[in-house]
Scaffold this active site. Sequence first.
Site, short mmCIF file in Angstrom:
data_model
loop_
_atom_site.label_atom_id
_atom_site.label_comp_id
_atom_site.label_asym_id
_atom_site.label_seq_id
_atom_site.Cartn_x
_atom_site.Cartn_y
_atom_site.Cartn_z
N GLY A 248 0.76 -1.25 0.00
CA GLY A 248 0.00 0.00 0.00
C GLY A 248 0.78 1.29 0.00
O GLY A 248 0.18 2.37 -0.10
N GLU A 290 3.92 -6.37 1.79
CA GLU A 290 3.66 -6.79 0.41
C GLU A 290 3.59 -5.62 -0.55
O GLU A 290 2.53 -5.30 -1.09
CB GLU A 290 2.32 -7.52 0.34
CG GLU A 290 2.29 -8.80 1.12
CD GLU A 290 0.88 -9.33 1.30
OE1 GLU A 290 0.74 -10.51 1.63
OE2 GLU A 290 -0.09 -8.55 1.11
N CYS A 361 -13.19 2.32 -29.32
CA CYS A 361 -14.49 2.87 -29.68
C CYS A 361 -15.29 3.13 -28.43
O CYS A 361 -16.25 2.39 -28.13
CB CYS A 361 -15.21 1.86 -30.55
SG CYS A 361 -15.28 2.42 -32.22
N TYR A 390 0.10 -1.99 -12.38
CA TYR A 390 -1.32 -2.09 -12.73
C TYR A 390 -1.63 -1.54 -14.13
O TYR A 390 -2.69 -0.98 -14.36
CB TYR A 390 -2.19 -1.40 -11.66
CG TYR A 390 -1.95 -1.96 -10.27
CD1 TYR A 390 -2.30 -3.27 -9.95
CD2 TYR A 390 -1.34 -1.18 -9.29
CE1 TYR A 390 -2.05 -3.79 -8.69
CE2 TYR A 390 -1.08 -1.71 -8.01
CZ TYR A 390 -1.45 -3.02 -7.74
OH TYR A 390 -1.19 -3.53 -6.49
N1 LLP Z 1 -1.37 -7.15 -0.64
C1 LLP Z 1 -2.68 -7.31 -0.89
C2 LLP Z 1 -3.43 -8.30 -0.14
C3 LLP Z 1 -3.32 -6.52 -1.85
O1 LLP Z 1 -4.62 -6.67 -2.08
C4 LLP Z 1 -2.57 -5.56 -2.58
C5 LLP Z 1 -3.20 -4.74 -3.61
C6 LLP Z 1 -1.19 -5.43 -2.31
C7 LLP Z 1 -0.63 -6.25 -1.33
C8 LLP Z 1 -0.31 -4.47 -3.04
O2 LLP Z 1 -0.68 -3.16 -2.80
P1 LLP Z 1 0.22 -1.96 -3.40
O3 LLP Z 1 1.55 -1.98 -2.68
O4 LLP Z 1 0.38 -2.22 -4.84
O5 LLP Z 1 -0.56 -0.73 -3.12
N2 LLP Z 1 -5.63 -1.87 -9.56
C9 LLP Z 1 -5.51 -0.84 -8.55
C10 LLP Z 1 -4.77 -1.33 -7.33
C11 LLP Z 1 -5.39 -2.54 -6.68
C12 LLP Z 1 -4.63 -2.98 -5.48
C13 LLP Z 1 -5.13 -4.31 -5.05
N3 LLP Z 1 -4.41 -4.88 -3.96
C14 LLP Z 1 -4.82 0.38 -9.17
O6 LLP Z 1 -4.52 0.35 -10.36
O7 LLP Z 1 -4.62 1.37 -8.49
#
Ligand code: LLP
Length: 431
Positions: A248, A290, A361, A390
């Site tokens: 996150g 993570e 489109c 992403y």
């Molecule tokens: N761990 C879990 C359980 C998660 O669900 C996620 C992201 C992460 C780690 C990694 O989070 P990060 O460090 O990337 O913030 N498609 C969306 C983001 C969805 C995130 C889903 N879970 C976007 O393009 O912003």
Amino acid sequence: MLHSNLSVNENHHLTLCGADTAELAKKYGTPLYLLDETRVREKCRTYQRAMKTYFSPEARPLYASKALSFKGIYRLAKEEGMAVDVVSPGELYIALSAGMNPADIYFHGNAKTMADIRYAMDAGIGYFVADNKTELARISDYAKEKGIMQKVLLRITPGIDPHTFDAVNTGKVDSKFGSAIATGQAEEIFNYARSQAGIELCGFHCHIGSQIFDEKPFCDAADLMLTFMVGLRDKYGYTAKVLNLGGGIGVRYVESDPYIDIDDTLRLVGAHLHKICEETGYPMPQILMEPGRSLVADAGVTLYEVQNVKTITGYKSYAAIDGGMTDNPRYALYGSKYTVLLANRADEEADFTCTVAGRCCESGDLIGENMLLPKPNAGDILAVLVTGAYNYAMASNYNCIPKLPIVMIADGKDTLAVRRETYEDMIACQL
Ligand code: LLP
């Protein structure tokens, strides 16, 4: 420039990790994803060093590979000594094909099928991050059948709103993920996990959201999780070995986004964890985190060719490109903001306001609105910055548009890591 791996060379071209992006557009064609491998490796090392220093020597970052999943990134993760999290058997398959040690893989997801569970356990996966009782029962059944003890973490919902955008909030009580502490269901699932044969309950997991720009939500999550864990110790005599605080940490997409120092954030979270553990006499668990976005996002740049520029007199101007929502759906989905520039005229004044439109489109197929560029011409190369996370991972074949290649750049040298999809590839499954 937005990030230190970006610059402009003597030909007025944008460079990424020292490589001339306009030249790469010529060499590989557009649209094209670039990924600064050097940057990703630096980030892996920052997380590892900081977590070991500020948490404990056993602490470990797992790369949340949903952010960007292809063989080359798993190979890189392995070389850097990273563990990874996967959220589907597809991600697991790619990680294993890239030679990752299954023991270093953590399997997430709120709706794992029996087939997923069998596949992962047969592969010798390290940990399941179990979401619910049905899943635990399935893991237990198959572990018994195989005569093994399967390591499991339980996904817990701490009840936190990190105030990012709704689509990525996951820590609130009514989330579709995990079991909430507040409703008593977290304690219930803990007791259930302990009662199931074949399950070795190693600890707990939480993930509160994405694009978080300070340490406070992580400290709050740690508070709630440790309070929960101390309660279980006092009531049942159970001490968890592992606490996974999820991903996150945020990334700067536009100049107005804050800059976040990963090392400093982890230092503050670490100090907070040590303080709670001292106060409660809880032995410091192995802390896992993570990161997905913060490992790969600012390593990525997408290059497009401008196809035409259209001004609707009295209204607005469009610059249309040869890609769009099929390779980057984030504006269409979340209204996410991006920084754009012309890779072949990177130091010209950006005084032309336009909407950057994709080729699908669909009116909503945009990279952004009210974006500032030097007035573009057909044939210019448009660069969208910070597209490492992403984008490829969320790409689609909508309108039967083939997926883009990925070129990795290490110390200025480019290597094709994913080739461009062909029309033949697109019909390969069609009978
Ligand atoms: N761990 C879990 C359980 C998660 O669900 C996620 C992201 C992460 C780690 C990694 O989070 P990060 O460090 O990337 O913030 N498609 C969306 C983001 C969805 C995130 C889903 N879970 C976007 O393009 O912003």
